[in-house]
Scaffold this motif. Sequence first.
Motif, short mmCIF file in Angstrom:
data_model
loop_
_atom_site.label_atom_id
_atom_site.label_comp_id
_atom_site.label_asym_id
_atom_site.label_seq_id
_atom_site.Cartn_x
_atom_site.Cartn_y
_atom_site.Cartn_z
N HIS A 8 -8.77 -6.82 36.62
CA HIS A 8 -8.13 -7.20 37.88
C HIS A 8 -7.15 -8.35 37.75
N ASN A 9 -7.09 -8.97 36.59
CA ASN A 9 -6.20 -10.11 36.39
C ASN A 9 -4.81 -9.62 35.94
N THR A 10 -4.15 -8.94 36.85
CA THR A 10 -2.89 -8.26 36.51
C THR A 10 -1.77 -9.23 36.12
N VAL A 11 -1.77 -10.43 36.68
CA VAL A 11 -0.73 -11.40 36.34
C VAL A 11 -0.86 -11.83 34.88
N VAL A 12 -2.08 -12.10 34.44
CA VAL A 12 -2.29 -12.48 33.04
C VAL A 12 -1.99 -11.31 32.12
N ARG A 13 -2.38 -10.13 32.52
CA ARG A 13 -2.09 -8.95 31.69
C ARG A 13 -0.58 -8.79 31.50
N GLN A 14 0.18 -9.02 32.55
CA GLN A 14 1.64 -8.93 32.45
C GLN A 14 2.19 -10.00 31.52
N MET A 15 1.68 -11.23 31.63
CA MET A 15 2.16 -12.30 30.75
C MET A 15 1.76 -12.00 29.30
N ASN A 16 0.57 -11.46 29.10
CA ASN A 16 0.16 -11.09 27.73
C ASN A 16 1.13 -10.09 27.13
N ARG A 17 1.54 -9.12 27.92
CA ARG A 17 2.51 -8.13 27.41
C ARG A 17 3.83 -8.80 27.07
N ARG A 18 4.23 -9.75 27.89
CA ARG A 18 5.47 -10.49 27.61
C ARG A 18 5.40 -11.17 26.24
N PHE A 19 4.20 -11.62 25.89
CA PHE A 19 4.02 -12.28 24.60
C PHE A 19 3.60 -11.29 23.51
N ARG A 20 3.70 -10.01 23.81
CA ARG A 20 3.48 -8.90 22.86
C ARG A 20 2.04 -8.65 22.47
N PHE A 21 1.10 -9.11 23.27
CA PHE A 21 -0.29 -8.72 23.07
C PHE A 21 -0.43 -7.25 23.46
N THR A 22 -1.29 -6.54 22.75
CA THR A 22 -1.59 -5.15 23.12
C THR A 22 -3.01 -5.09 23.65
N GLU A 23 -3.22 -4.13 24.54
CA GLU A 23 -4.53 -3.96 25.15
C GLU A 23 -5.30 -2.85 24.45
N GLY A 24 -6.60 -3.07 24.31
CA GLY A 24 -7.49 -2.07 23.73
C GLY A 24 -8.21 -1.29 24.83
N THR A 25 -9.26 -0.62 24.45
CA THR A 25 -10.03 0.21 25.37
C THR A 25 -10.90 -0.67 26.27
N PRO A 26 -10.77 -0.54 27.58
CA PRO A 26 -11.58 -1.34 28.51
C PRO A 26 -13.06 -1.03 28.37
N GLU A 27 -13.89 -2.03 28.67
CA GLU A 27 -15.34 -1.83 28.65
C GLU A 27 -15.95 -2.47 29.90
N ARG A 28 -17.05 -1.88 30.34
CA ARG A 28 -17.78 -2.39 31.51
C ARG A 28 -18.80 -3.42 31.06
N ARG A 29 -18.89 -4.52 31.81
CA ARG A 29 -19.90 -5.54 31.55
C ARG A 29 -20.45 -6.04 32.87
N TYR A 30 -21.61 -6.66 32.78
CA TYR A 30 -22.23 -7.28 33.94
C TYR A 30 -22.42 -8.76 33.62
#
Length: 169
Positions: A123-145
């Motif tokens: 849900h932290n879409t702003v950070v995800r967008q900034m991470n992409r700007r810095f060329r981080f790639t995303e892996g497979t999401p996982e559920r946690r509690y």
Amino acid sequence: MLRAATDNDVDEMRRLRNQQANREVSITSHEIGAAEHAAWWAKASGDPARRVLIYERDGGTAGVVNFFDLEGAAGAWGFFLDADGLAERGETLPAWIEVMREATAYAFDELGLDVLTGEVLEHNTVVRQMNRRFRFTEGTPERRYADGRELTVIPISLRREDRRQGKKA
């Protein structure tokens, strides 16, 4: 500027980490008490596979950068900013860009990492967008509690050769 955290920074680190904006985007979202934080600092400050850094801006503490699981040429990281203070001064975006630039440079140039990993909440879409700007790639999401919440956590990674370079002098 990044500098090593010291015992004198412990209270300020906890104050920043407990800001509502930081708790909302963290896996552990409860308010951290003094005893819990002191136990974390005692362990973290003596851990050779960890670096806790203070991000300073205009002479004051503006955030905390935490590198951990440092092993060989790989390590993980996370950070949080003085969300309240930076927002009040209208400095959130420039500080955020600056701390990411300095932290990734530290990871690759000072620590000698080849790959830097981390996690971000879905849900932290702003950070995800900034991470992409810095060329981080995303892996497979996982559920946690955690803290009574169901979360979707997305692993991120940045390889040395893919990092965004600063402007050449």
